[in-house]
Motif scaffolding. Structure first.
Motif, PDB file in Angstrom:
ATOM      1  N   VAL A  44       0.862  -1.274  -0.002  1.00 15.37           N
ATOM      2  CA  VAL A  44       0.093  -0.137   0.039  1.00 15.37           C
ATOM      3  C   VAL A  44       0.839   1.363   0.082  1.00 15.37           C
ATOM      4  N   LYS A  78      -0.463   0.193  -4.041  1.00 21.10           N
ATOM      5  CA  LYS A  78      -1.683  -0.448  -4.738  1.00 21.10           C
ATOM      6  C   LYS A  78      -2.568  -1.002  -3.333  1.00 21.10           C
ATOM      7  N   ASP A  79      -3.908  -0.942  -3.946  1.00 20.08           N
ATOM      8  CA  ASP A  79      -4.753  -1.725  -3.005  1.00 20.08           C
ATOM      9  C   ASP A  79      -4.747  -3.241  -3.316  1.00 20.08           C
TER      10      ASP A  79
END
Ligand code: RUG
Length: 833
Positions: free
Chosen positions: A32, A37-38
């Protein structure tokens, strides 16, 4: 095994935990916060980066502790200067060496991520051509494992070794943009930036004491900026550093044009300065002779020496103690300009008198030679050197003058001898012989295998050997068992571990305890099962890369190395043709897969033609129904470290068939034998020592010796005269000549046949009959599975001498005069209480 010591309180950090929950948390956080990024949307590459960033935090902690330890203990440091490091993928190697591979795999599994799937996505760091660069990477890993205070220095090429594609049978080079996704393993150090000058002129000032001081003025300046790559020792917490330099344009340089309002010119010039570290020259064993190459060499040497001297002074050591506190190894002549640069820094920047500077320089440096081949020996036109590095040329003249005076005194009247020894070659348009500079400026010079060192003393450096016999020593190469056995061959590692204690991973001598199991039926059977699984793994990769289906129940016969005439891929190819013809004639032939892999230098047309011919022959062989799956020939594209770790454990027969006297050592020969492949080879390089170690009955030696090759050459026998030395040789060469195997490349095949018949500079035809006999001998032994397995296991158990740890200890004791530091204990939590 090296002793461990209780940690010094000053070395304590509060280390990040290395258990599965802690790692899981770190990986998610990195995904994250660093990758951005998720987790629900993350791709496999995002996970690769996340786990790499999580491990990066842990490796750098250990680096900080190791650095503090070295600083406190007042150690002598070793600096390894190399233009090449063939590192390969870093994630798995770092995890394994840090002792946290399994727990990280567990953490990833908890997160629903398959370690193998993401590990495959990592780019190979291919900042080297072949054996020389891989040796450098093995040496760094071993120094960290054994606790030597070792630092690597090199260039952070934007583009590494090219990617080899095979298109219409031919090699096509594609750029290796290995940094395009970023690199989690590097630490940029903008504060470690040094100016490097090129061109300009020298202004001399005559001092009252009779000495002349010099200022190198004007010209162009480029900045060298450091990027650090921590290198973990195996399960020992020691982490050493590899520092790679990237070229950056200087600010002043930019401003000059900006002020004149020429923005485009400023940016264009900026790019030009930065081309210095743009691309690795893809030549192996050939000197390139291009101005940019000379600039690359000087660029990284100058930055490294400035950094080494800076560290020395920061540690508050007097400059005249430099050689007591540091040893610098020159990996080949590529960094040999370091001798002159060290003199320049000591004379011009630190104002040390010449004699004292020369004593320091000589005690500091040592030089490894990796080849006898004339085309690989670097020489630079004096005119080029005077233009690019005018101050260094002046220094080289004086070094040469003083050296020649010394030998003139010792060997009066031997004018021809002086001419041969001189750094300046007067016979080929005045050139600077870098090997001579390296020998004169070093206290030790080593070859990389016993035969190679002895040939060095008899031929290339015979004159120097007369002047300083004690200067020449041998240090036979080695390979790291951590990568080339534990990582590459988990099946065999497990088998060994089930029979003997695990100390052999640090001390390969202990592998000898495995020897009695070579005659144990159950161990032999288990070995065959491991080999079979390794072949299945390779067969899957071959299919994926080439579309060719290969059996996994036949002999795997491999020749994997750079494509070069002296390595004689053509000898193996003739054998493929022989087998092909014999099968077509209805003979019963042992089924086998012959696998070639290797890159050709892009400008080396003959080597590229050899690749094309191999591919065309393979195409005919693989599509001929008469072969009935008994013969498959594969050219495995884009050979690199990661593919080597799959090919080597699957091999049965290891082709080490260079013309005797040409392969300095070889290291593929060691990796393959360690993995239980039997060598078929000439008495060349380290093959001789491998034979002595494994026993003549467990290796297939054939062909002319180095002395016989010289004698044969002197006799001037035409190559075609050997066509009748073997019943089929004539028809094999004629099949090539007549284009039987050609697929549009008829002319090429005819040319290769002509080359063999008329030139054959590496004696392929002269050695063919002996080679074919040795292959037949290998086939006979292979048919007796028990005998073969026994010989293979004896190869494994007797390879202890070829551990890189032994190599590094020899350098340390005989050349660098350094001792290992007590290694830090393996458990990361050990010093947190
Ligand atoms: O060709 C040699 C190999 O025989 C050797 O094993 C390896 C490491 O010592 O170095 C190779 N080599 C030699 N690579 N480049 C050169 C010439 O500059």
């Amino acid at each position: 095994m090296t002793e461990t010591t209780p940690p010094n309180p000053r070395h304590r950090l509060s280390p990040l935990t290395c258990d599965a929950p802690g790692l899981r948390q770190s990986i998610r956080d990195a995904l994250v916060r660093v990758v951005g990024k998720d987790p629900d949307l993350a791709t496999p590459r995002d996970w690769l980066h996340a786990v790499s960033f999580a491990i990066r935090e842990r490796i750098i902690e250990r680096r900080v502790v190791t650095r503090r330890q070295f600083a406190d203990e007042d150690v002598k440091r070793v600096y390894y200067l190399s233009m090449e490091y063939l590192i390969g993928r870093m994630l798995e190697a770092n995890l394994r060496n840090m002792g946290i591979l399994e727990v990280t795999q567990q953490a990833l599994q908890d997160l629903g991520v398959d370690f193998r799937e993401i590990a495959r996505l990592e780019e190979d760091a291919a900042l080297g051509n072949g054996g020389l660069g891989r040796l450098a990477a093995c040496i760094l890993e071993s120094m960290a494992t054994q606790g030597y205070p070792g630092y690597g220095y090199g260039i952070r090429y934007e583009y590494g070794m090219f990617q080899q594609h095979i298109e219409h049978f031919r090699q096509v080079e594609h750029p290796d943009n290995w940094l395009r996704f970023g690199n989690p393993w590097e630490f940029p150090r903008p504060e470690k930036t040094f100016p490097v000058r090129f061109y300009g002129y020298v202004v001399e000032h005559h001092q009252p004491d009779g000495e002349t001081s010099c200022n190198w003025e004007n010209g162009e300046e480029v900045l060298a900026m450091a990027y650090d790559y921590p290198t973990a020792g195996y399960e020992r917490r020691n982490v050493n550093n590899l520092r790679l330099w990237a070229a950056k344009a200087t600010r002043d340089f930019d401003l000059r044009y900006f002020n004149e309002g020429d923005y485009i010119r400023a940016v264009a010039d900026k790019n030009e300065s930065e081309t210095i570290s743009m691309v690795l020259y893809p030549n192996d064993a050939t000197a390139i002779g291009k101005e940019l190459r000379l600039k690359q060499e000087y660029f990284f040497v100058s930055a490294s020496l400035q950094d080494i001297i800076d560290r020395h002074l920061q540690l508050e050591y007097p400059i005249d103690e430099l050689a007591d506190k540091a040893a610098i190894q020159l990996n080949d002549t590529h960094p040999a300009i370091a001798v002159a640069e060290c003199m320049r820094l000591l004379l011009d920047e630190h104002r040390i008198p010449w004699d004292q500077a020369w004593t320091i320089t000589r005690n500091l440096f040592s030089y490894t030679n990796h080849t006898l081949m004339p085309e690989a020996l670097e020489t630079w036109p004096v005119a080029l050197m005077e233009r690019v590095l005018p101050r260094h040329m002046g220094i080289i003249y004086r070094i040469n003058h003083e050296f020649i005076e010394e030998v003139r005194h010792r060997f009066p009247g031997e004018h021809e001898f002086f001419r041969r020894l001189s750094i300046i070659d007067e016979d080929h348009g005045r050139r600077v012989r870098m090997a001579h500079l390296a020998v004169i400026g070093s206290h030790r010079v080593n070859g990389v295998a016993a035969l190679h060192t002895s040939l060095l003393k008899q031929t290339l450096f015979a004159d120097f050997n007369r002047v300083w016999p004690e200067r020449f020593v041998n240090v036979t190469n080695g390979v790291t068992p951590r990568l080339w056995m534990i990582q590459a061959n988990p099946g065999l590692t497990e088998l060994i571990e089930s029979r003997i204690s695990s100390d052999w991973k640090f001390d390969l001598d202990r592998l000898k305890q495995f020897e009695p199991y070579a005659s144990d039926d159950a161990t032999r059977e288990a070995f065959r099962a491991v080999k079979r699984r390794n072949k299945e793994r390779l067969a899957a990769l071959v299919h994926k890369r080439t579309g060719i289906t290969i059996r996994s129940d036949v002999m795997y016969d491999v020749q994997i190395k750079r494509i070069h005439e002296y390595k004689r891929q053509l000898l193996k190819l003739l054998h493929v043709i022989e087998l092909y013809q014999r099968i077509r004639d209805g003979e019963d032939v042992l089924p086998r897969v012959v696998l070639f892999a290797g890159k050709a230098a892009p400008g080396y047309q003959r080597a590229k033609d050899i690749i094309a011919v191999i591919n065309e022959v393979a195409d005919i062989v693989n599509h001929d129904p008469a072969m009935g799956d008994r013969l498959k020939c594969v050219f495995f594209p884009n050979y690199e470290v990661s593919s080597a770790t799959i090919i080597i454990p699957a091999a049965d027969l290891s082709e080490q068939i260079s013309t005797a006297g040409f392969e300095a050592s070889g290291t593929g020969n060691m990796k393959l034998a360690l993995n239980g492949a039997l060598t078929i080879g000439t008495l060349d390089g380290a093959n001789i020592e491998i034979r002595d170690a494994v026993g003549t009955e467990n290796i297939f030696i054939f062909g002319m010796t180095a002395d016989e090759i010289s004698a044969h050459r002197a006799q001037g026998i035409p190559p075609g005269a050997h066509l009748d030395s073997h019943p089929r040789l004539r028809s094999m060469v004629e099949a090539l000549r007549d284009g039987f195997f050609s697929n549009g490349g008829r002319h090429l095949h005819a040319e290769i046949a002509r080359y063999l018949l008329e030139e054959d500079p590496f004696f392929v035809l002269a050695d063919y009959a002996a080679y074919s006999d040795a292959c037949a001998q290998a086939d006979r032994m292979y048919q007796d599975a028990e005998a073969w397995s026994e010989a293979a296991l004896l190869n494994v158990a007797r390879m202890s001498h070829f551990s890189i740890d032994r190599t590094v200890r020899e350098y340390a004791q005989n050349i660098w005069n350094v001792v290992p530091e007590p290694v830090l204990p393996p458990c990361p939590e050990a010093d947190t209480n």
